[in-house]
Every structure is written in structure tokens, then in C-alpha cells.
Design a protein around this motif. Structure first.
Motif, PDB file in Angstrom:
ATOM      1  N   LEU A   8       0.832  -1.205   0.000  1.00  0.00           N
ATOM      2  CA  LEU A   8       0.000   0.000   0.000  1.00  0.00           C
ATOM      3  C   LEU A   8       0.864   1.251   0.000  1.00  0.00           C
ATOM      4  CD1 LEU A   8      -2.770   1.336   0.148  1.00  0.00           C
ATOM      5  CD2 LEU A   8      -2.670   1.106   2.650  1.00  0.00           C
ATOM      6  N   THR A   9       1.924   1.246   0.808  1.00  0.00           N
ATOM      7  CA  THR A   9       2.820   2.402   0.869  1.00  0.00           C
ATOM      8  C   THR A   9       3.491   2.654  -0.478  1.00  0.00           C
ATOM      9  OG1 THR A   9       3.244   1.933   3.217  1.00  0.00           O
ATOM     10  CG2 THR A   9       4.795   3.394   2.086  1.00  0.00           C
ATOM     11  N   GLU A  10       3.945   1.597  -1.126  1.00  0.00           N
ATOM     12  CA  GLU A  10       4.601   1.738  -2.431  1.00  0.00           C
ATOM     13  C   GLU A  10       3.607   2.165  -3.504  1.00  0.00           C
ATOM     14  OE1 GLU A  10       7.566   1.685  -5.370  1.00  0.00           O
ATOM     15  OE2 GLU A  10       7.592   1.876  -3.173  1.00  0.00           O
ATOM     16  N   LEU A  11       2.359   1.667  -3.405  1.00  0.00           N
ATOM     17  CA  LEU A  11       1.341   2.058  -4.380  1.00  0.00           C
ATOM     18  C   LEU A  11       1.013   3.540  -4.249  1.00  0.00           C
ATOM     19  CD1 LEU A  11      -0.657   1.300  -6.594  1.00  0.00           C
ATOM     20  CD2 LEU A  11      -2.290   0.620  -4.818  1.00  0.00           C
ATOM     21  N   VAL A  12       0.924   4.042  -3.028  1.00  0.00           N
ATOM     22  CA  VAL A  12       0.679   5.463  -2.812  1.00  0.00           C
ATOM     23  C   VAL A  12       1.827   6.285  -3.380  1.00  0.00           C
ATOM     24  CG1 VAL A  12       0.521   7.264  -1.038  1.00  0.00           C
ATOM     25  CG2 VAL A  12      -0.829   5.169  -0.812  1.00  0.00           C
ATOM     26  N   ARG A  13       3.060   5.843  -3.140  1.00  0.00           N
ATOM     27  CA  ARG A  13       4.226   6.576  -3.670  1.00  0.00           C
ATOM     28  C   ARG A  13       4.186   6.621  -5.201  1.00  0.00           C
ATOM     29  NH1 ARG A  13       8.568   6.118  -6.279  1.00  0.00           N
ATOM     30  NH2 ARG A  13       8.169   3.911  -6.694  1.00  0.00           N
ATOM     31  N   THR A  14       3.848   5.485  -5.815  1.00  0.00           N
ATOM     32  CA  THR A  14       3.789   5.434  -7.279  1.00  0.00           C
ATOM     33  C   THR A  14       2.716   6.364  -7.828  1.00  0.00           C
ATOM     34  OG1 THR A  14       4.539   3.123  -7.249  1.00  0.00           O
ATOM     35  CG2 THR A  14       3.475   3.907  -9.266  1.00  0.00           C
ATOM     36  N   LEU A  15       1.551   6.354  -7.200  1.00  0.00           N
ATOM     37  CA  LEU A  15       0.449   7.194  -7.671  1.00  0.00           C
ATOM     38  C   LEU A  15       0.749   8.678  -7.473  1.00  0.00           C
ATOM     39  CD1 LEU A  15      -2.598   5.088  -6.408  1.00  0.00           C
ATOM     40  CD2 LEU A  15      -1.902   5.448  -8.788  1.00  0.00           C
ATOM     41  N   GLU A  16       1.498   8.991  -6.412  1.00  0.00           N
ATOM     42  CA  GLU A  16       1.870  10.396  -6.199  1.00  0.00           C
ATOM     43  C   GLU A  16       2.756  10.904  -7.332  1.00  0.00           C
ATOM     44  OE1 GLU A  16       2.139  11.972  -1.789  1.00  0.00           O
ATOM     45  OE2 GLU A  16       3.146  10.021  -1.930  1.00  0.00           O
ATOM     46  N   THR A  17       3.654  10.056  -7.823  1.00  0.00           N
ATOM     47  CA  THR A  17       4.519  10.473  -8.935  1.00  0.00           C
ATOM     48  C   THR A  17       3.726  10.659 -10.221  1.00  0.00           C
ATOM     49  OG1 THR A  17       5.031   8.168  -9.556  1.00  0.00           O
ATOM     50  CG2 THR A  17       6.460   9.218  -7.915  1.00  0.00           C
ATOM     51  N   GLN A  18       2.529  10.064 -10.278  1.00  0.00           N
ATOM     52  CA  GLN A  18       1.673  10.191 -11.457  1.00  0.00           C
ATOM     53  C   GLN A  18       0.600  11.270 -11.281  1.00  0.00           C
ATOM     54  OE1 GLN A  18       0.086   6.237 -12.019  1.00  0.00           O
ATOM     55  NE2 GLN A  18       2.093   5.323 -12.438  1.00  0.00           N
ATOM     56  N   GLN A  19       0.725  12.057 -10.205  1.00  0.00           N
ATOM     57  CA  GLN A  19      -0.207  13.155  -9.927  1.00  0.00           C
ATOM     58  C   GLN A  19      -1.643  12.654  -9.738  1.00  0.00           C
ATOM     59  OE1 GLN A  19       1.210  16.171  -9.443  1.00  0.00           O
ATOM     60  NE2 GLN A  19       3.149  15.173  -9.962  1.00  0.00           N
ATOM     61  N   HIS A  20      -1.780  11.497  -9.110  1.00  0.00           N
ATOM     62  CA  HIS A  20      -3.115  10.945  -8.859  1.00  0.00           C
ATOM     63  C   HIS A  20      -3.840  11.782  -7.802  1.00  0.00           C
ATOM     64  CE1 HIS A  20      -6.261   7.917  -8.323  1.00  0.00           C
ATOM     65  NE2 HIS A  20      -6.075   8.019  -7.025  1.00  0.00           N
ATOM     66  N   VAL A  21      -5.144  11.953  -7.979  1.00  0.00           N
ATOM     67  CA  VAL A  21      -5.958  12.697  -7.018  1.00  0.00           C
ATOM     68  C   VAL A  21      -6.539  11.715  -6.001  1.00  0.00           C
ATOM     69  CG1 VAL A  21      -7.952  14.198  -6.703  1.00  0.00           C
ATOM     70  CG2 VAL A  21      -6.530  14.428  -8.757  1.00  0.00           C
ATOM     71  N   PHE A  22      -6.083  11.822  -4.740  1.00  0.00           N
ATOM     72  CA  PHE A  22      -6.530  10.917  -3.691  1.00  0.00           C
ATOM     73  C   PHE A  22      -7.787  11.455  -3.016  1.00  0.00           C
ATOM     74  CE2 PHE A  22      -1.969  10.213  -4.090  1.00  0.00           C
ATOM     75  CZ  PHE A  22      -1.886   8.827  -4.151  1.00  0.00           C
ATOM     76  N   THR A  23      -8.458  10.584  -2.270  1.00  0.00           N
ATOM     77  CA  THR A  23      -9.635  10.998  -1.505  1.00  0.00           C
ATOM     78  C   THR A  23      -9.265  12.021  -0.438  1.00  0.00           C
ATOM     79  OG1 THR A  23     -10.582   8.796  -1.852  1.00  0.00           O
ATOM     80  CG2 THR A  23     -11.572  10.163  -0.131  1.00  0.00           C
ATOM     81  N   THR A  24      -8.094  11.796   0.193  1.00  0.00           N
ATOM     82  CA  THR A  24      -7.595  12.697   1.228  1.00  0.00           C
ATOM     83  C   THR A  24      -6.317  13.372   0.728  1.00  0.00           C
ATOM     84  OG1 THR A  24      -8.467  11.183   2.898  1.00  0.00           O
ATOM     85  CG2 THR A  24      -6.929  12.872   3.648  1.00  0.00           C
ATOM     86  N   ASP A  25      -6.178  14.649   1.006  1.00  0.00           N
ATOM     87  CA  ASP A  25      -5.024  15.409   0.538  1.00  0.00           C
ATOM     88  C   ASP A  25      -3.742  14.917   1.223  1.00  0.00           C
ATOM     89  OD1 ASP A  25      -3.204  17.196  -0.388  1.00  0.00           O
ATOM     90  OD2 ASP A  25      -4.277  18.994   0.264  1.00  0.00           O
TER      91      ASP A  25
END
Length: 272
Positions: A8-25
Motif C-alpha cells: 500500500l505504501t509503495e502504491l501510494v508513492r507510485t500514484l503520487e509520482t503520477q499526480q493521482h488525485v486521492f480521496t484525502t489530501d
């Protein structure tokens, strides 16, 4: 494989590099975590869990993981059934050549286990084969073109390329072998309960005393855990034996067959 929290931690890091919009900022979560106690890795785990406040990311990862484990369970059941049916077919005669059946049970298995040990020593630190990674690609297990699904699939594929993956694949291979041997054990026990067998051995070159010594060597380990081993009388009686074999001698050979499958097949695989 990474732990679920690390995934989960690595998936969040990957999505952050792709400018993904999360439910929580993520910026708000990071600011709140600065004042909290804990090791850096614990804070990273906490941060990822809070960013995934609705559990959507964990759900995608869990879906891939669940389907992967489901395939492993199904394959293990199939291998167990195949082992049962294979031995059931082999033991259809009332007079069983003991050493022939033993070689059919453990011959190829022993060669493959020795081969795995040798290859493990040779390939230390090397990556797993790319063809296997493409063969078991998680993209076959989950459909979806959204960025979360694609990132999760990419995460699993990167893990398949890791050098440590060969231990994970080796464990799965041992699991399948163990399922096959378990199916064989169930077949042996079932058939010995419902049918009366006589055991024999045949040889043009080997004398009785040679087979007595070989039987004692083979039975040393099973006898350590309580399985019966044919004595010299039972070994001599079993040469070209017919249906008239005594019940005590047949039980001794049956005990050695079950003990050999356990001690030379199932136990080494379980340890591996």
C-alpha cells in the motif's frame, strides 16, 4: 513479496509520482504526521493508510492478492487429486512390486528436489526468469484501465522481477509437490484399508542378503518414527511372492511403503 502494508505504501508513492488525485489530501496528512511519534517507516505506513481513507487502494491490492492465492489453492487441489488418481491406477493389482512402486512414488520427486537444491546454490542473487513474470502477470487476474489498477499491476510485476521472488516461486513449487505427495498418501492409506495386497520384489542380479541390507537401510529412518520394517524372513518370503503372502509380512511392507513416502517425500518437501 512485500507485506500488504508495504504494498500500500509503495502504491501510494507510485500514484503520487503520477499526480493521482486521492480521496484525502496527502499534504494535510504529511503535516499532521510531523508532530506524531514513531519510526520513519511507521509514519510512512500510517501516511499511506490515511491517504487511502476509503480503502480503495487496499481493495485493489487485496483483489489481486486474493485471486493469486485462489489460483494457488485450485492448483494444489488439482495436483492432490492427480496424485491420488495416479497411485490409485498404479495399485490395481493385488501383488505389488514394492521397489517398482517406491521408485514411481519417489524417483522423479527426489531428482527434482535435488535439482532445486543445486539450482538454488548456483543462482544465488540472480533474478527470476522474465518469461515466468510474463506468464503469471497480474494483468490476467484483474481488469481495469484506471490509473490505480494499472499502478497496482505494475507494482506486482516489479515484485516478480525481484531476485527474492525465486524463493516465493520455490515455495509454490514445493506446495504443489506436497499436494501431489499428500494425494498419493491418501490413496495408499485408502487402498490398504479396503484391499488385501501382497508385496514382492524381483531381481536377476541381486541376492537375498543384498535386498535384506537394502531394506534395512531404507527402513532406518521410517523405523525411527515407529513404522514397521520387513525382517529377513519377510524379505525372503517376498521374492516372487504370490497371493499367499502372510498377513504379517504384508503389513510390514505396507508400513515401510507409507513410512518411506512420509520420511523421504512429504517431510523433505515440507521442510523445503
Amino acid at each position: 513479496m512485500l507485506s500488504p502494508q508495504d504494498q500500500l505504501t509503495e502504491l501510494v508513492r507510485t500514484l503520487e509520482t503520477q499526480q493521482h488525485v486521492f480521496t484525502t489530501d496527502p499534504l494535510l496528512i504529511t503535516e499532521k504526521l510531523q508532530g506524531e511519534d514513531g519510526k520513519p517507516i511507521q509514519k510512512l505506513h500510517r501516511r499511506a493508510s490515511r491517504i487511502d481513507s476509503n480503502g480503495a487502494l487496499a481493495q485493489v491490492l487485496g483483489k489481486i492478492d486474493g485471486r493469486t492465492k485462489g489460483i494457488m489453492v485450485i492448483m494444489s487441489v488439482v495436483w492432490c487429486i492427480s496424485g491420488f488418481l495416479g497411485l490409485f491406477t498404479l495399485l490395481q493389482t493385488n501383488v505389488v512390486n514394492f521397489f517398482y512402486v517406491l521408485v514411481c512414488l519417489l524417483g522423479f520427486h527426489t531428482i527434482m528436489l535435488a535439482g532445486w537444491l543445486i539450482m538454488t546454490l548456483i543462482n544465488q542473487g540472480k533474478q527470476s526468469s522474465n518469461w515466468f513474470a510474463s506468464f503469471v502477470s497480474p494483468s490476467y487476474l484483474i481488469r481495469g484501465k484506471d490509473d490505480v489498477t494499472l499502478a497496482a499491476v505494475n507494482l506486482y510485476e516489479r515484485q516478480l522481477q525481484h531476485s527474492g521472488m525465486r524463493w516465493y516461486l520455490g515455495r509454490f513449487s514445493h506446495q504443489l509437490w506436497l499436494a501431489t505427495l499428500t494425494g498419493m498418501l491418501l490413496a495408499i492409506v485408502f487402498l490398504l484399508i479396503v484391499r488385501q495386497y501382497s508385496f514382492s520384489w524381483e531381481s536377476t542380479l541381486l541376492a537375498d542378503q543384498t535386498l535384506i541390507g537394502l531394506t534395512n537401510m531404507l527402513g532406518w529412518l521410517p523405523s525411527m518414527v515407529g513404522f514397521s520394517v520387513p525382517d529377513s524372513t519377510a524379505v525372503i518370503e517376498s521374492r516372487l511372492a504370490a497371493d499367499a503372502m502372510s498377513l504379517s509380512a504384508a503389513r510390514q511392507w505396507a508400513g515401510l511403503l507409507i513410512g518411506s513416502l512420509l520420511m523421504y517425500g512429504i517431510v523433505p518437501r515440507a521442510l523445503a
